[in-house]
Design a protein around this motif. Structure first.
Motif: not given
Length: 433
Positions: A300-301, A303, A310, A364-366, A369-370
């Motif tokens: 999950r964590y 990019e 990012k 913008r980093s996934t 965000y997560r």
């Protein structure tokens, strides 16, 4: 004959049919086999061809994505014998010349731009060799392998002008390095490095396990190649969203064909032994089917689409931060070092190395965000995949293109230096319990 190869050239394992075979467990057997090959090779005294055929220098492990490279690294880093070297050829977010070690030479050459190259007795090349050897000795956190690559680029340039009667300057050499190290994700660079095997600074050749993405190996060959199963979606960057069971559109079918070509290139990099591991994504590719990346908690964590956007690139250029953080990144950060991500009281997410805040994730980093979505304040199990240079001129150009004003955040000291060092991370984060 006693020393003739007995192993099959190609072995293939499927995650359903061959559940007892997992690449990160099997690699120990491959390493031990390679060591026995090298013992046998040393006993051959009357046939140089056969001796070379038996000897194993490199075992290359191929991954589809940079994050998978570092996940693989975490799987094997403590299990391999200490006399086996691990080398990671991860993908950089910028051109190869931006890597800290390459830029160090480029920047030095440009500071003496008008200095003439002296070809007599290889004076300039020998001087640069000693200069880079000193850096290897003085900066143990720097990657000696990349510094050695820089030296072979110098040798290649010198050979290209050897019969040229025109004079050449250090700036010409710097421009050449930037040009050659900007192409094809550095594929040409690694070819040059292979061509100068006998002239390199680093002459020790211990058995080496190379972890790399498939994109980095075009034109290269390795004694043993292991291709690993991927968890990335197929295609890697679909042109639209898909539900399970849907058929790919024309554009995504074309991307799958490109994936097949990439796999073919990977398979043909093996000189002596090829070991293929396949799972769901590889089976989907053989059937031209969409593969939706699994939503495993362990994946999950990360990019999914790494990029410069990012990172908050100007973070280390700011006043009160530049002097301490930039120097620390320059001198203390080593590729493959473990790092973690921490949220501060204002909701910002920082990259932390041994208690030092060395970078910041952008909005913008996934990963950011997560982590925000899940309420996570600490993520472990990331690694430094690269240290690269971002210049003040880059920031000005980016500001013009995006109508932003990040250049205003650069401190006078950062502007004077002209560049900052950015830490790129990779891996799959694990939240603190």
């Amino acid at each position: 004959m006693k020393y003739e190869p007995t192993e099959p050239y190609v072995e293939e394992y499927d995650s359903i049919k061959d559940k007892g075979h997992v690449w990160f467990n099997d690699i120990i057997k491959v390493v031990n086999w390679a060591k026995s090959q090298n013992v046998d090779a040393e006993e051959i005294h009357d046939n140089d061809v056969l001796k070379k055929m038996r000897h194993i220098d490199t075992i290359a492990v191929f991954f589809r994505t940079n994050n998978e490279v570092y996940r693989g690294y975490s799987k094997i880093k403590t299990s391999l014998p200490k006399d086996v070297r691990i080398r990671i050829q991860g993908e950089s977010l910028g051109e190869f010349w931006r890597e800290r070690e390459i830029y160090y030479l480029v920047d030095t050459l440009n500071r003496y731009a008008n200095q003439k190259i002296d070809m007599r007795n290889n004076k300039t090349a020998n001087g640069i060799k000693e200069f880079l050897k000193k850096k290897m000795h003085d900066s143990p956190s720097w990657d000696s392998y990349t510094l050695d690559i820089a030296y072979t680029l110098v040798l290649n340039y010198m050979d290209s002008i050897r019969s040229d009667y025109d004079s050449h300057t250090w700036k010409d050499l710097a421009d050449y390095i930037i040009d050659i190290a900007s192409r094809d994700d550095a594929g040409q660079v690694y070819k040059i490095y292979e061509n100068y095997r006998k002239q390199r600074i680093l002459q020790e050749t211990p058995l080496t396990v190379v972890l790399t993405t498939m994109h980095k190996v075009k034109g290269l060959e390795f004694d043993v190649v292991i291709t690993t199963p991927s968890f990335a979606g197929l295609p890697l960057r679909p042109h639209r969203e898909y539900e399970k069971g849907e058929n790919p559109n024309v554009d995504d079918l074309a991307d799958m064909n490109e994936e097949r070509r990439l796999m073919f290139v990977a398979y043909t990099r093996a000189k002596k032994r090829l070991i293929i591991y396949k799972a769901e994504r590889e089976r989907a590719l053989s059937q031209s089917s969409i593969y939706l990346a699994p939503d495993y908690p362990a994946l999950r964590y990360t990019e999914p689409k790494p990029g410069l956007d990012k990172y908050y690139l100007s973070y280390t250029a700011q006043s009160r931060i530049f002097e301490n953080v930039n120097s620390y990144v320059l001198n203390q950060i080593k590729k493959d070092d473990p790092v973690h991500i921490v949220r501060d009281q204002y909701g910002n997410y920082f990259i932390v190395h041994n208690g030092h805040y060395i970078g910041r994730l952008s909005s913008r980093s996934t990963i950011r965000y997560r982590a925000e979505e899940d309420g996570k304040t600490l993520l472990n199990d990331f690694f430094v995949s690269n240290v690269f240079v971002w210049t003040y001129e880059d920031t000005l150009a980016s500001d013009r293109a995006n109508n932003t004003d990040f250049a205003a955040r650069w401190s006078p000291e950062a502007k004077q230096q002209g560049y900052i060092n950015i830490v790129q991370i990779a891996g799959f984060g694990t939240p603190n319990p």
